[in-house]
Design a protein around this motif. Structure first.
Motif, short mmCIF file in Angstrom:
data_model
loop_
_atom_site.label_atom_id
_atom_site.label_comp_id
_atom_site.label_asym_id
_atom_site.label_seq_id
_atom_site.Cartn_x
_atom_site.Cartn_y
_atom_site.Cartn_z
N ARG A 2 0.84 -1.05 0.08
CA ARG A 2 0.14 -0.29 -0.15
C ARG A 2 0.88 1.19 0.05
O ARG A 2 1.39 1.34 0.77
N VAL A 3 0.72 2.05 -0.53
CA VAL A 3 1.33 3.63 -0.98
C VAL A 3 1.24 4.36 0.44
O VAL A 3 1.75 4.39 0.43
N GLU A 4 0.26 4.34 0.97
CA GLU A 4 0.27 5.37 2.81
C GLU A 4 1.33 4.74 3.71
O GLU A 4 2.16 5.11 4.49
N TYR A 5 0.79 3.26 3.33
CA TYR A 5 1.66 1.84 4.10
C TYR A 5 3.29 2.58 3.77
O TYR A 5 4.46 2.48 4.95
N GLN A 6 4.07 2.52 2.86
CA GLN A 6 5.13 2.26 1.81
C GLN A 6 5.40 3.66 2.93
O GLN A 6 6.43 4.51 3.39
N GLU A 82 9.10 -5.78 3.45
CA GLU A 82 8.38 -5.26 4.64
C GLU A 82 8.10 -4.31 5.27
O GLU A 82 7.63 -3.66 5.27
N LYS A 115 0.92 -3.65 10.90
CA LYS A 115 0.11 -3.07 9.58
C LYS A 115 0.17 -1.31 9.37
O LYS A 115 -0.65 -1.12 7.93
N ASP A 116 0.40 -0.78 10.41
CA ASP A 116 -0.31 0.63 9.96
C ASP A 116 1.24 1.17 10.13
O ASP A 116 1.13 2.24 10.01
#
Length: 144
Positions: A2-6, A82, A115-116
């Protein structure tokens, strides 16, 4: 991924790059850690952000009390997969004793992300045993 995660992970990496070199001088930024953060190094093992804050306060307190000079040299911080960030570092200093013994050891910190993109696990690994580090306190010092 996910873009937000990265983006969050990149913010965590930048925060570590800013915080770690100064951890003996000023407090770190705690918003990148979960409430139930687990920490372990060769002499400590605990859980919860309150205790995590105490360990960093203790490091700063002892650095000022026992050392005339102390440095946390951050060599690099990188996302290695990741959910893992690794920071390689060296601690070096001069103890506040008449014979000016030097402290020196290398290590690395492994941070696990949830995960956040927040750090929930921080494990420090040192290049020598704590007893070997303590022996340095008895040796006559030199340059750091």
């Amino acid at each position: 991924m996910r873009v937000e995660y990265q983006l969050q992970v990149e913010q965590v990496v930048e925060t570590l790059k800013n915080d770690l070199p100064m951890l003996f001088q000023r407090d770190i930024f705690y918003d990148i850690y979960t409430q139930d953060i687990y920490f372990e190094d060769p002499v400590n093992k605990f859980k919860w952000k309150f205790n995590y804050r105490i360990i960093f306060w203790t490091l700063r307190f002892h650095a000022q009390l026992f050392f005339t000079e102390i440095f946390f040299d951050l060599h690099d911080v990188a996302q290695i997969d990741e959910e893992t960030i690794r920071a390689n570092w060296t601690v070096r200093g001069v103890l506040r004793l008449p014979w000016k013994p030097r402290l020196f050891f290398n290590g690395y910190s492994t941070y696990k992300l949830n995960k956040d993109g927040l750090i929930y696990n921080h494990i420090d690994t040192w290049d020598r045993k704590p007893s070997e580090i303590l022996k340095q306190f008895l040796e006559k010092g030199g340059n750091i």
